[in-house]
Motif scaffolding. Structure first.
Motif, mmCIF file in Angstrom:
data_model
loop_
_atom_site.group_PDB
_atom_site.id
_atom_site.type_symbol
_atom_site.label_atom_id
_atom_site.label_comp_id
_atom_site.label_asym_id
_atom_site.label_seq_id
_atom_site.Cartn_x
_atom_site.Cartn_y
_atom_site.Cartn_z
ATOM 1 N N TRP A 190 -0.674 1.274 -2.727
ATOM 2 C CA TRP A 190 -1.307 0.367 -3.682
ATOM 3 C C TRP A 190 -0.291 -0.459 -4.461
ATOM 4 O O TRP A 190 -0.654 -1.412 -5.146
ATOM 5 C CB TRP A 190 -2.171 1.147 -4.668
ATOM 6 N N SER A 191 0.956 -0.082 -4.430
ATOM 7 C CA SER A 191 1.977 -0.753 -5.221
ATOM 8 C C SER A 191 3.114 -1.235 -4.317
ATOM 9 O O SER A 191 3.177 -0.864 -3.145
ATOM 10 C CB SER A 191 2.520 0.203 -6.290
ATOM 11 N N PRO A 192 4.016 -2.074 -4.837
ATOM 12 C CA PRO A 192 5.133 -2.574 -4.014
ATOM 13 C C PRO A 192 5.973 -1.441 -3.441
ATOM 14 O O PRO A 192 6.174 -0.409 -4.078
ATOM 15 C CB PRO A 192 5.937 -3.415 -5.017
ATOM 16 N N GLN A 193 6.466 -1.665 -2.236
ATOM 17 C CA GLN A 193 7.307 -0.687 -1.577
ATOM 18 C C GLN A 193 8.545 -1.369 -1.008
ATOM 19 O O GLN A 193 8.511 -2.542 -0.651
ATOM 20 C CB GLN A 193 6.546 -0.009 -0.427
ATOM 21 N N TRP A 194 9.623 -0.609 -0.951
ATOM 22 C CA TRP A 194 10.847 -1.106 -0.341
ATOM 23 C C TRP A 194 10.935 -0.608 1.082
ATOM 24 O O TRP A 194 10.729 0.569 1.348
ATOM 25 C CB TRP A 194 12.069 -0.628 -1.124
ATOM 26 N N LYS A 195 11.240 -1.514 2.003
ATOM 27 C CA LYS A 195 11.390 -1.147 3.408
ATOM 28 C C LYS A 195 12.769 -1.577 3.906
ATOM 29 O O LYS A 195 13.217 -2.686 3.625
ATOM 30 C CB LYS A 195 10.293 -1.802 4.256
ATOM 31 N N ARG A 196 13.402 -0.678 4.633
ATOM 32 C CA ARG A 196 14.747 -0.955 5.116
ATOM 33 C C ARG A 196 14.729 -2.052 6.181
ATOM 34 O O ARG A 196 13.922 -2.033 7.094
ATOM 35 C CB ARG A 196 15.371 0.320 5.681
ATOM 36 N N ARG A 197 15.642 -2.985 6.032
ATOM 37 C CA ARG A 197 15.803 -4.070 6.998
ATOM 38 C C ARG A 197 17.293 -4.301 7.256
ATOM 39 O O ARG A 197 18.147 -3.991 6.416
ATOM 40 C CB ARG A 197 15.163 -5.367 6.480
#
Length: 237
Positions: free
Chosen positions: A77-84
């Motif tokens: 439901w909230s912002p998430q960090w994803k590895r790139r």
């Protein structure tokens, strides 16, 4: 016709027409733009970063509701960090799942129409970037943004020095790209391999833009038809 049906219709059925099928071209171009191929071409800069993914409706919520969602509700439901894994080469920035990625994630980002800057605590007087700093992933201490028309993306990295390298690299790439487009760099060498990657990146980006526009138009038409159908019933007695 629904957007799902359009997707099915857009899947190439006849492999005999591979040379003229735009979807086959995109597949070829995406395969051409593998992370290993780009890294082998001596990119301007490359490194691992954490990209912030923000749910669409989240940005329209009051700050107090955002705070509650980020701490008391499911993570989705909230912002998430994803590895790139980011690679800057030629006139584009590419995002991959990792440095072995076979195809880019999303559309390549054209540097000529973007700007980059570091997001610091001093920028947060109005609370616009509070969620970015409050939810910094472990091991990251700096955030930079890449902004273009109608879209801004945030990336977290280990240090401010790394963020500064990205910002300076992207700004220099932008200046170089604009100079080439204006025809003022004829005597400045530009690797032929980079030109090939640029061409593939442009085709991938243009194709994804056309598909997105077509899907949006079909969804809008479908909604209009549903509204028209809902109002065409027999009048109440």
């Amino acid at each position: 016709m629904s957007s799902g049906e359009l997707r099915q219709r857009n899947v190439p059925q006849n492999t005999a027409n591979r040379e003229t099928d735009p979807f086959t071209m995109v597949n070829y171009d995406e395969a051409h733009l593998s992370a290993r191929a780009l890294l082998a071409a001596s990119p301007v800069h490359s490194s691992t970063a954490m990209k912030m993914h923000v749910p669409v409706m989240y940005t329209f919520l009051p700050a107090t509701v955002q705070w509650f969602l980020s701490r008391c509700c499911p993570r989705s439901w909230s912002p998430q960090w994803k590895r790139r894994y980011l690679i800057a080469l030629g006139e584009y920035v590419y995002r991959f799942k990792d440095e072995d990625g076979s195809t880019p994630k999303g559309s390549p980002i054209p540097v000529a129409t973007t700007d980059a800057r570091i997001i610091s605590d001093h920028d947060d007087e109005n609370g616009e970037f509070r969620i970015v700093h409050d939810l910094l992933p472990e091991g990251c201490n700096a955030v930079f943004e890449i902004s273009s028309i109608g879209k801004t993306q945030y990336f977290a990295v280990e240090s401010r020095e790394e963020a500064m390298i990205w910002v300076n690299s992207l700004r220099q790439m932008r200046q170089d790209a604009i100079t080439r487009q204006m025809g003022h760099s004829k005597n400045i060498p530009y690797p032929p391999e980079w030109k090939s990657f640029d061409a593939s990146a442009k085709r991938v980006k243009d194709q994804k833009t056309r598909i997105k526009s077509k899907m949006q138009a079909m969804d809008k038409k479908e909604q209009e038809m549903q509204q028209l159908g809902g109002g065409s019933g027999p009048a109440s007695m």
